[in-house]
Design a protein around this motif. Sequence first.
Motif, PDB file in Angstrom:
ATOM      1  N   GLY A 206       0.784  -1.229   0.000  1.00 17.24           N
ATOM      2  CA  GLY A 206       0.000   0.000   0.000  1.00 17.24           C
ATOM      3  C   GLY A 206       0.816   1.279   0.000  1.00 17.24           C
ATOM      4  O   GLY A 206       0.311   2.337  -0.337  1.00 17.24           O
ATOM      5  N   THR A 292      -2.595   4.741  -7.897  1.00 16.08           N
ATOM      6  CA  THR A 292      -3.524   5.314  -6.931  1.00 16.08           C
ATOM      7  C   THR A 292      -3.065   6.700  -6.489  1.00 16.08           C
ATOM      8  O   THR A 292      -2.116   7.255  -7.001  1.00 16.08           O
ATOM      9  CB  THR A 292      -3.661   4.373  -5.727  1.00 16.08           C
ATOM     10  N   ASN A 293      -3.740   7.253  -5.517  1.00 19.75           N
ATOM     11  CA  ASN A 293      -3.503   8.646  -5.158  1.00 19.75           C
ATOM     12  C   ASN A 293      -2.391   8.865  -4.156  1.00 19.75           C
ATOM     13  O   ASN A 293      -2.063   9.985  -3.838  1.00 19.75           O
ATOM     14  CB  ASN A 293      -4.778   9.237  -4.551  1.00 19.75           C
TER      15      ASN A 293
ATOM     16  N   VAL B 126      -6.909   0.628   0.959  1.00 21.28           N
ATOM     17  CA  VAL B 126      -5.452   0.601   0.827  1.00 21.28           C
ATOM     18  C   VAL B 126      -5.027   1.235  -0.498  1.00 21.28           C
ATOM     19  O   VAL B 126      -3.912   1.712  -0.647  1.00 21.28           O
ATOM     20  CB  VAL B 126      -4.894  -0.842   0.964  1.00 21.28           C
ATOM     21  N   ASN B 127      -5.941   1.272  -1.440  1.00 19.76           N
ATOM     22  CA  ASN B 127      -5.651   1.905  -2.725  1.00 19.76           C
ATOM     23  C   ASN B 127      -5.454   3.416  -2.604  1.00 19.76           C
ATOM     24  O   ASN B 127      -4.899   4.041  -3.496  1.00 19.76           O
ATOM     25  CB  ASN B 127      -6.778   1.630  -3.717  1.00 19.76           C
ATOM     26  N   VAL B 128      -5.978   3.987  -1.535  1.00 23.51           N
ATOM     27  CA  VAL B 128      -5.853   5.435  -1.394  1.00 23.51           C
ATOM     28  C   VAL B 128      -5.183   5.859  -0.079  1.00 23.51           C
ATOM     29  O   VAL B 128      -4.824   7.024   0.078  1.00 23.51           O
ATOM     30  CB  VAL B 128      -7.237   6.127  -1.487  1.00 23.51           C
ATOM     31  N   GLU B 129      -5.028   4.917   0.844  1.00 26.12           N
ATOM     32  CA  GLU B 129      -4.427   5.272   2.126  1.00 26.12           C
ATOM     33  C   GLU B 129      -3.640   4.076   2.671  1.00 26.12           C
ATOM     34  O   GLU B 129      -4.233   3.083   3.075  1.00 26.12           O
ATOM     35  CB  GLU B 129      -5.521   5.705   3.119  1.00 26.12           C
ATOM     36  N   PRO B 130      -2.302   4.178   2.700  1.00 28.29           N
ATOM     37  CA  PRO B 130      -1.519   3.027   3.165  1.00 28.29           C
ATOM     38  C   PRO B 130      -1.554   2.804   4.685  1.00 28.29           C
ATOM     39  O   PRO B 130      -1.294   1.693   5.134  1.00 28.29           O
ATOM     40  CB  PRO B 130      -0.098   3.372   2.716  1.00 28.29           C
ATOM     41  N   LEU B 150     -10.558   8.556  -6.830  1.00 24.16           N
ATOM     42  CA  LEU B 150      -9.779   7.620  -7.642  1.00 24.16           C
ATOM     43  C   LEU B 150     -10.607   7.106  -8.822  1.00 24.16           C
ATOM     44  O   LEU B 150     -10.149   7.077  -9.971  1.00 24.16           O
ATOM     45  CB  LEU B 150      -9.311   6.448  -6.773  1.00 24.16           C
TER      46      LEU B 150
END
Lengths: 344, 276
Positions: A206, A292-293, B126-130, B150
């Motif tokens: 991630g 992704t962002n 998880v695609n936008v916030e690790p 997204l």
Amino acid sequence: MGYVAVKGGEKAIKHAISFYDKFLDFFENEGIDKKNFFVIQEILSESSLYSTNVTTNIFHKIGGDKFASSFFMRSFRSSCNNINGKRAIDVNKLRIIRKISSAFKNVPGGQILGPSLDYLVKVVGTLESVDNFNIESFPDTDIISDSILESFREKNLVKTLPKEEDPFDITKIFPEPPYKRSAVLQMMARGETGSLLAFAYTSMRGYGDVHPTIGDLRVGFAEIYLEHPFIGEEVKVCEILLTSCEILSKFEKQEDGRVKLTSGFGACFGFNETKAISMAIIDSALYNSSYTNNSQDIASNFDIIMNHIDSIESVGFANHYKLPHYVTFLSDLKVFENVLKGGN
Amino acid sequence: MTYAFLNEDSKKEIRRAILKAISIPGYLVPFASREMPVARGWGTGGIQITLSIIKEDDIFKIIDQGCDGSVNAVTLRNFIKSTTIVKTTFETDKSTLIQSRHRIPEIPLKENQILVLQVPYPDVLVNVEPDYGKRKVMHAYRDYSKLWVLLYEDIVKYSISRFASSYPVVVNDYYIMDPSPIPKFDIPKLNKNRGLILFGAGREKMIYAVPPYTKVEPLVFEDLGFEVETFNNISCHRCGATGVFMDEIVNEIGEKKYYCNDTSYCDLILNRKSEE
């Protein structure tokens, strides 16, 4: 037919596990200690010097310290003459002992599990009960087959980076930014497996977004040719064991507006699947835009990768803290005391 | 060895997590996740759920990418067989407990069936916030704005979202959930499904669930709709089936052939034909 081949999973697993043992025996005869086969493979790749004998010897002499062995080998390398400049190896030409693709059920040349414990349930004691099989029932012809990505490249579906006319040689010059890709791949090729894995894993989890599909993972022997110093002809001098991995990742819009699949590549000396996969993931993170962002990723930072994966450097430095530091610490203390005085 | 490998306390903990997951559809329930004799990422979440709920009279089926015979399915089936006394089957409708990776079988689930899906990334955010802590807060507030952005950016750039598998879904009009890497083709099957669907992520230590008859909808802009992979005018080269998810296989002479991805469905159709 492919369909039948996939259903033969059970038999293939048994063979892969059983072949594993035979494979180790083969290398035992070639001078690599069977009990330490894989750690020696790691050292081979980190030394950037392919000598199974010297590596095995030094590894035994110093009690099996992986980092120290790589260090010994790297310093040994400094004493060896480079007689023939740099050569490229085409991994499509490897004499394959293992080749898998997770992108397709069936690939040209087939899925060749080779020696592998990937499919073994890791219960202590299970290895002893592996059935033996008759190795002679298998054809002994060489297996050479292209990576599945070649067919994608032929159709112009994969983003390709410009070919470098004169690849870098990191053993001669330490690369400066902006880094040539050949330098990046070379740094990774002799990088430490654990470090590469850790950075690659940040991207997988991630901090970054490389979720690869393994297009081609192969282990095989490469023939090494050199120019004969007297007769001037190309002569085969040896065969070395290599691992290479090509991954496919998300698609991306190119500068010319075309949308293409992105890929990543990793290759190193020896039988090092984890390392090759990690390399390919980092390569993909470095050279392709993030999907992704999030902008908190580590693996796509050239400075991080180029300077933090070499075990000779990182292990050396981590251990230098064992050296006496009483002068520096005393001056630290003096400053500390002054601050305390001023604070009161 | 203990029946179903895990010690009884571990099973109890996992069952509690499962019960909580069923009570809050789509919510990620953390669990301890024991080290298993298969590697992380190879189905350790699924296998822990399976081992915790498998009963002596269960009939177990396990598939990997649609196939009962592919390597990892074989490994896990043998492991389950070696630690329990359950019967195994390839036939979807004869099984009571199905573990699967990346596919929902073509034959719809029945009320008494449980489907366990293996999950690599349990949290769609998880695609936008690790950062896990931040993601938990986002879920709590149902703050899904980054995910919408997204989706929006993809549509602006490519006219379609780049989520191919693992397409985000809204569960019970509340949480947004990662359906595991099933193809978009399988997403509609989640909605009002008659069976219980459990999701297990061993490496990331999460269990979540879609209980029977729960509303599950893909995350889409209302004016754009949702398109699944289509296999128009394509029938299975082996059994002739249409309207199912297909594998594309290039044979030795370079011809492209299509086969049912769900191999047990393919066998079923073939058997029916031979009986006719």
